[in-house]
Scaffold this motif. Structure first.
Motif, PDB file in Angstrom:
ATOM      1  N   UNK A 184     -61.565 -23.061  79.412  1.00 49.52           N
ATOM      2  CA  UNK A 184     -60.509 -24.003  79.795  1.00 49.52           C
ATOM      3  C   UNK A 184     -59.626 -24.344  78.597  1.00 49.52           C
ATOM      4  N   UNK A 185     -60.226 -24.429  77.408  1.00 53.10           N
ATOM      5  CA  UNK A 185     -59.424 -24.676  76.207  1.00 53.10           C
ATOM      6  C   UNK A 185     -58.495 -23.505  75.928  1.00 53.10           C
ATOM      7  N   UNK A 186     -58.973 -22.297  76.145  1.00 53.19           N
ATOM      8  CA  UNK A 186     -58.109 -21.124  75.955  1.00 53.19           C
ATOM      9  C   UNK A 186     -56.966 -21.120  76.966  1.00 53.19           C
ATOM     10  N   UNK A 187     -57.266 -21.502  78.196  1.00 53.28           N
ATOM     11  CA  UNK A 187     -56.215 -21.583  79.216  1.00 53.28           C
ATOM     12  C   UNK A 187     -55.176 -22.627  78.826  1.00 53.28           C
ATOM     13  N   UNK A 188     -55.666 -23.759  78.331  1.00 47.86           N
ATOM     14  CA  UNK A 188     -54.761 -24.816  77.899  1.00 47.86           C
ATOM     15  C   UNK A 188     -53.904 -24.345  76.728  1.00 47.86           C
ATOM     16  N   UNK A 189     -54.524 -23.717  75.750  1.00 45.66           N
ATOM     17  CA  UNK A 189     -53.782 -23.252  74.572  1.00 45.66           C
ATOM     18  C   UNK A 189     -52.730 -22.229  74.949  1.00 45.66           C
ATOM     19  N   UNK A 190     -53.084 -21.321  75.840  1.00 47.20           N
ATOM     20  CA  UNK A 190     -52.124 -20.303  76.268  1.00 47.20           C
ATOM     21  C   UNK A 190     -50.901 -20.952  76.912  1.00 47.20           C
ATOM     22  N   UNK A 191     -51.140 -21.972  77.745  1.00 47.38           N
ATOM     23  CA  UNK A 191     -50.028 -22.667  78.374  1.00 47.38           C
ATOM     24  C   UNK A 191     -49.197 -23.462  77.384  1.00 47.38           C
ATOM     25  N   UNK A 192     -49.859 -24.080  76.408  1.00 42.95           N
ATOM     26  CA  UNK A 192     -49.155 -24.893  75.415  1.00 42.95           C
ATOM     27  C   UNK A 192     -48.252 -24.019  74.551  1.00 42.95           C
ATOM     28  N   UNK A 193     -48.703 -22.825  74.222  1.00 38.38           N
ATOM     29  CA  UNK A 193     -47.905 -21.937  73.371  1.00 38.38           C
ATOM     30  C   UNK A 193     -46.566 -21.579  74.014  1.00 38.38           C
ATOM     31  N   UNK A 194     -46.481 -21.710  75.323  1.00 41.79           N
ATOM     32  CA  UNK A 194     -45.247 -21.379  76.034  1.00 41.79           C
ATOM     33  C   UNK A 194     -44.282 -22.567  76.134  1.00 41.79           C
ATOM     34  N   UNK A 195     -44.720 -23.720  75.609  1.00 40.00           N
ATOM     35  CA  UNK A 195     -43.879 -24.926  75.676  1.00 40.00           C
ATOM     36  C   UNK A 195     -43.131 -25.070  74.362  1.00 40.00           C
TER      37      UNK A 195
END
Length: 357
Positions: A278-289
């Motif tokens: 879940x942290x990896x999913x969150x990080x992946x999404x954050x990198x796109x912001x």
């Protein structure tokens, strides 16, 4: 007021509300709660002489080697204070990273309650190295200076980074060469093992760690951790230290059975892997912001980021999380064993909305 108004237990929170403040916010895993129910009923000998605590020893040895012995305690601070007391003299000191939990987040308990001195070292990523340790590893014969006797490391670190087994081996070899012992704060040891994809023994007893604090609460327990002594020659009077430090549970079976539920099979690993994913999913999404910076490698179940202060304050009204360095605008987002993909996606949608305002 009618006293009977307070006699009925009922749910007082919305179980649908989720946040990213801490893995301690999560409840207990259903398998842990089931184990607690199994341990209930009847009488068992108090203060650790029960069947569950006895059985826990064999489980702990399967993870940390034939010499390992577990001493269940109430909480992580208690585990760290008891463990560090066990491997220091009254004049002893502990070398640790400046960001270490024992230095930053335990209210001074290691120094005030444990009576030991912390010798801190700034690190770029929360990790010590032999070279960094040497900044404080001196003065053993100087009676004017607290004697360095222990190196304490955290796996995973307070910044969400990981030590490789080889890095911990180098630290242990270096510390032991100077006559010092090594303590590992493993409040999130399961997340580290899951991310490294190795057994916990690979970076503990196999590489020279003498004593560790074994986390349970952040991994799905209701409460309870343990001090695990690996090197029996490194400690003395653990039973007395645990009692003196107010960490001896009378109904210890209810701490031990939770650790058994996590460690006997693979629940500890399943919980940790999910939180990490879940942290990896969150990080992946954050990198796109655009406008949000991830500060450290995302290697366990935490994401550290920097974003505008006003955005964080607005976002905190929608999801709970903490500032890590409020002056710099740094925040910490933690995932737990019960964090869902929908939780992460909802948070990312809210982040994008607030950044766009």
């Amino acid at each position: 007021m009618n006293p009977t108004a307070f006699t009925q237990a009922r749910r007082r929170h919305d179980p649908q509300v989720r946040g990213f403040a801490s893995d301690n916010y999560a409840g207990a895993h259903p398998e842990v709660l089931a184990a607690l129910a199994l341990a209930n009923g009847g009488h068992q000998v108090a203060y650790g002489e029960d069947d569950y605590t006895e059985h826990l020893q064999s489980i702990v040895r399967s993870h940390f080697g034939a010499t390992a012995e577990a001493f269940p305690v109430f909480n992580g601070t208690g585990a760290n204070v008891v463990a560090l007391q066990a491997v220091t003299d009254r004049w002893g000191a502990v070398i640790c990273a400046e960001s270490a939990h024992i230095n930053v987040d335990e209210g001074g308990a290691p120094e005030r309650m444990g009576g030991l001195k912390l010798l801190t070292v700034p690190t770029p990523d929360g990790k010590l190295t032999p070279e960094l340790i040497d900044r404080q590893a001196y003065g053993w014969e100087d009676e004017h200076r607290a004697m360095p006797q222990v190196v304490s490391i955290t796996q995973s670190t307070e910044l969400g980074t990981l030590y490789t087994p080889d890095e911990i081996r180098a630290i242990c070899d270096h510390a032991h060469a100077h006559g010092m012992k090594v303590h590992l704060d493993g409040s999130r040891i399961a997340n580290a093992a899951a991310s490294l994809d190795v057994p916990m023994r690979t970076f503990t007893n196999a590489v020279g760690v003498d004593i560790l604090s074994l986390g349970g609460t952040k991994n799905g327990a209701l409460f309870g951790e343990a001090v695990v002594v690996i090197n029996q020659d490194a400690v003395s009077h653990m039973k007395h230290l645990r009692k003196l430090s107010m960490q001896l549970a009378s109904k210890m079976r209810f701490v031990s059975v939770q650790l058994e539920a996590l460690l006997a099979r693979d629940l500890w690993l399943r919980n940790a892997r999910h939180a990490n994913e879940m942290a990896q999913r969150l990080a992946e999404g954050v990198r796109a912001v655009h406008g949000v910076e991830i500060l450290y490698p995302v290697q366990a179940n935490g994401v550290f980021a920097r974003l505008p202060h006003d955005v964080s304050e607005r976002l905190q009204k929608r999801f709970r999380f903490y500032f890590w360095d409020e002056a710099a605008g740094d925040v910490r987002w933690m995932c737990a064993f019960d964090t869902t993909e929908d939780d992460v996606d909802a948070f990312l949608a809210a982040l994008k909305e607030e950044m766009a305002r």
